[in-house]
Design a protein around this motif. Sequence first.
Motif, PDB file in Angstrom:
ATOM      1  N   GLY A  66       0.846  -1.185   0.000  1.00 19.91           N
ATOM      2  CA  GLY A  66       0.000   0.000   0.000  1.00 19.91           C
ATOM      3  C   GLY A  66       0.880   1.232   0.000  1.00 19.91           C
ATOM      4  O   GLY A  66       2.108   1.143   0.048  1.00 19.91           O
ATOM      5  N   SER A  70      -2.468   3.914   3.920  1.00 15.02           N
ATOM      6  CA  SER A  70      -2.726   2.496   3.647  1.00 15.02           C
ATOM      7  C   SER A  70      -1.435   1.686   3.778  1.00 15.02           C
ATOM      8  O   SER A  70      -1.457   0.532   4.213  1.00 15.02           O
ATOM      9  CB  SER A  70      -3.306   2.320   2.243  1.00 15.02           C
ATOM     10  OG  SER A  70      -4.596   2.878   2.150  1.00 15.02           O
ATOM     11  N   ALA A  93       4.612   0.028  -2.096  1.00 11.01           N
ATOM     12  CA  ALA A  93       4.036   0.041  -3.442  1.00 11.01           C
ATOM     13  C   ALA A  93       4.937   0.739  -4.453  1.00 11.01           C
ATOM     14  O   ALA A  93       5.058   0.291  -5.604  1.00 11.01           O
ATOM     15  CB  ALA A  93       2.668   0.728  -3.410  1.00 11.01           C
ATOM     16  N   SER A 114      -5.842  -0.006  -0.821  1.00 12.16           N
ATOM     17  CA  SER A 114      -6.026   1.311  -1.426  1.00 12.16           C
ATOM     18  C   SER A 114      -7.491   1.687  -1.279  1.00 12.16           C
ATOM     19  O   SER A 114      -8.360   0.999  -1.818  1.00 12.16           O
ATOM     20  CB  SER A 114      -5.639   1.305  -2.906  1.00 12.16           C
ATOM     21  OG  SER A 114      -6.019   2.522  -3.531  1.00 12.16           O
ATOM     22  N   TRP A 115      -7.771   2.750  -0.523  1.00 14.69           N
ATOM     23  CA  TRP A 115      -9.158   3.124  -0.280  1.00 14.69           C
ATOM     24  C   TRP A 115      -9.879   3.402  -1.600  1.00 14.69           C
ATOM     25  O   TRP A 115     -11.003   2.956  -1.810  1.00 14.69           O
ATOM     26  CB  TRP A 115      -9.215   4.349   0.635  1.00 14.69           C
ATOM     27  CG  TRP A 115     -10.613   4.675   1.085  1.00 14.69           C
ATOM     28  CD1 TRP A 115     -11.408   5.688   0.649  1.00 14.69           C
ATOM     29  CD2 TRP A 115     -11.372   3.977   2.068  1.00 14.69           C
ATOM     30  NE1 TRP A 115     -12.619   5.671   1.287  1.00 14.69           N
ATOM     31  CE2 TRP A 115     -12.622   4.617   2.173  1.00 14.69           C
ATOM     32  CE3 TRP A 115     -11.133   2.866   2.883  1.00 14.69           C
ATOM     33  CZ2 TRP A 115     -13.633   4.200   3.045  1.00 14.69           C
ATOM     34  CZ3 TRP A 115     -12.130   2.437   3.755  1.00 14.69           C
ATOM     35  CH2 TRP A 115     -13.352   3.101   3.830  1.00 14.69           C
ATOM     36  N   SER A 116      -9.216   4.115  -2.516  1.00 12.87           N
ATOM     37  CA  SER A 116      -9.835   4.454  -3.796  1.00 12.87           C
ATOM     38  C   SER A 116      -9.712   3.324  -4.816  1.00 12.87           C
ATOM     39  O   SER A 116     -10.499   3.244  -5.764  1.00 12.87           O
ATOM     40  CB  SER A 116      -9.186   5.713  -4.380  1.00 12.87           C
ATOM     41  OG  SER A 116      -7.840   5.449  -4.763  1.00 12.87           O
ATOM     42  N   GLU A 118      -7.352   3.196  -6.854  1.00 17.67           N
ATOM     43  CA  GLU A 118      -6.734   3.791  -8.042  1.00 17.67           C
ATOM     44  C   GLU A 118      -5.331   4.319  -7.759  1.00 17.67           C
ATOM     45  O   GLU A 118      -4.821   5.163  -8.499  1.00 17.67           O
ATOM     46  CB  GLU A 118      -7.610   4.935  -8.577  1.00 17.67           C
ATOM     47  CG  GLU A 118      -8.999   4.522  -9.009  1.00 17.67           C
ATOM     48  CD  GLU A 118      -9.006   3.575 -10.219  1.00 17.67           C
ATOM     49  OE1 GLU A 118      -7.955   3.452 -10.882  1.00 17.67           O
ATOM     50  OE2 GLU A 118     -10.050   2.955 -10.477  1.00 17.67           O
ATOM     51  N   THR A 119      -4.701   3.850  -6.684  1.00 16.92           N
ATOM     52  CA  THR A 119      -3.347   4.283  -6.365  1.00 16.92           C
ATOM     53  C   THR A 119      -2.409   3.939  -7.522  1.00 16.92           C
ATOM     54  O   THR A 119      -2.209   2.749  -7.839  1.00 16.92           O
ATOM     55  CB  THR A 119      -2.856   3.607  -5.066  1.00 16.92           C
ATOM     56  OG1 THR A 119      -3.763   3.912  -4.009  1.00 16.92           O
ATOM     57  CG2 THR A 119      -1.461   4.087  -4.695  1.00 16.92           C
ATOM     58  N   LEU A 122       0.391   1.305  -7.440  1.00 16.98           N
ATOM     59  CA  LEU A 122       0.048  -0.113  -7.366  1.00 16.98           C
ATOM     60  C   LEU A 122      -0.101  -0.764  -8.743  1.00 16.98           C
ATOM     61  O   LEU A 122      -0.192  -1.985  -8.856  1.00 16.98           O
ATOM     62  CB  LEU A 122      -1.264  -0.310  -6.581  1.00 16.98           C
ATOM     63  CG  LEU A 122      -1.189  -0.215  -5.054  1.00 16.98           C
ATOM     64  CD1 LEU A 122      -2.588  -0.251  -4.462  1.00 16.98           C
ATOM     65  CD2 LEU A 122      -0.348  -1.347  -4.476  1.00 16.98           C
ATOM     66  N   THR A 140     -10.311  -2.393  -0.559  1.00 14.20           N
ATOM     67  CA  THR A 140     -10.644  -1.093  -1.126  1.00 14.20           C
ATOM     68  C   THR A 140     -12.106  -0.764  -0.869  1.00 14.20           C
ATOM     69  O   THR A 140     -12.906  -1.665  -0.575  1.00 14.20           O
ATOM     70  CB  THR A 140     -10.367  -1.085  -2.647  1.00 14.20           C
ATOM     71  OG1 THR A 140     -10.717   0.174  -3.193  1.00 14.20           O
ATOM     72  CG2 THR A 140     -11.145  -2.182  -3.363  1.00 14.20           C
ATOM     73  N   GLN A 177      -9.478  -0.505   7.727  1.00 15.68           N
ATOM     74  CA  GLN A 177      -8.487  -1.359   7.071  1.00 15.68           C
ATOM     75  C   GLN A 177      -7.756  -2.220   8.100  1.00 15.68           C
ATOM     76  O   GLN A 177      -7.562  -3.425   7.906  1.00 15.68           O
ATOM     77  CB  GLN A 177      -7.472  -0.502   6.314  1.00 15.68           C
ATOM     78  CG  GLN A 177      -8.007   0.165   5.064  1.00 15.68           C
ATOM     79  CD  GLN A 177      -6.960   1.060   4.417  1.00 15.68           C
ATOM     80  OE1 GLN A 177      -6.161   1.710   5.109  1.00 15.68           O
ATOM     81  NE2 GLN A 177      -6.944   1.107   3.093  1.00 15.68           N
TER      82      GLN A 177
END
Length: 337
Positions: A66, A70, A93, A114-116, A118-119, A122, A140, A177
């Motif tokens: 992460g 994260s 990451a 990754s909360w979104s 879309e990191t 990654l 996520t 998380q």
Amino acid sequence: MTRPKPRAAALGTDDASAIASALRTLDAEGSGITALAAALQNGLGAPFAAAVALIRKASGRVIVSGLGKSGHIGRKIAATFASTGTPAFFVHAAEASHGDMGMITADDVIIALSWSGETAELKNLINYSRRFRIGLIAVTAEADSTLGKAADVCLTLPKAREACPHNLAPTTSSLMQLALGDALAVALLESRGFTPVDFSVLHPGGKLGAMLKFVRDLMHTGDAIPLKPLGTKMSDALVEMTSKGFGCVGIVDISGNLCGIITDGDLRRNMRADLMTVSVDEVMTKNPRTISPDTLAGEMLDTLNSSKPAVTVLIVAEGKKPVGIVHVHDVLRAGVA
């Protein structure tokens, strides 16, 4: 002169505001955990079980990755896995794209946080996992994100408001998380039958390590054990009891089996003019409590603390054979309390 008891200082406006802020934070984060628990009972349960199965099936390690908050949470999750019987480590990451993907093998399983979803950092890790068919578990809030769609198992976190008043700083989301990572680690621990003995192998240091020592590591053995055979005069038993310094003497039968004990309390209860001339058989407490050498030190301390009447010393026995003696001071010196 009796001094008045100190009273708690009255809260000022700033103090009251700080406490109110803290309570709002805890309330917001508590709501996130409540939402996570509800999700596990409604939709998240099946992928959670699938994630546990995927990790258990893997012959390699769990790779947690992460970025940002994260990433920090990922490090803790990896440490929790490793300490509870699931070999794991954290791969940053961003560093993964600069050579650290070489740490990951086809036998491993990746957990990407990754909360979104879309990191950007990654992306290469996701591609690497797909190219070499490495199991990928996403954690996520967006199941339809790049990460969520690519994963073999997507653990979709429920939406929850951050504790930050601007709903920006990762607070509630980070806690969710971490809680989900803990839930995975404990589910794996329980499914493998991971025991306190297994735990002790991985935690030899600090207070936790001390609590996971065994009684056999702390007990006194050999001539240090105060023992006398049945039929011994109380005068001789008292000499043994005094010279060994444990405040007691164990009494053994002709086969060497422990059949009784004499303590300071027994002496007081049997105080009489002829006490020193009578046999230990008349004074001893029969069938005394003992402890196994394979008992954890923490468990022994609980036993001593819960005993009624209070007990400060226990004879260590294998079956009925005395093999040692341990005092509460031995446990305290080891750093258990």
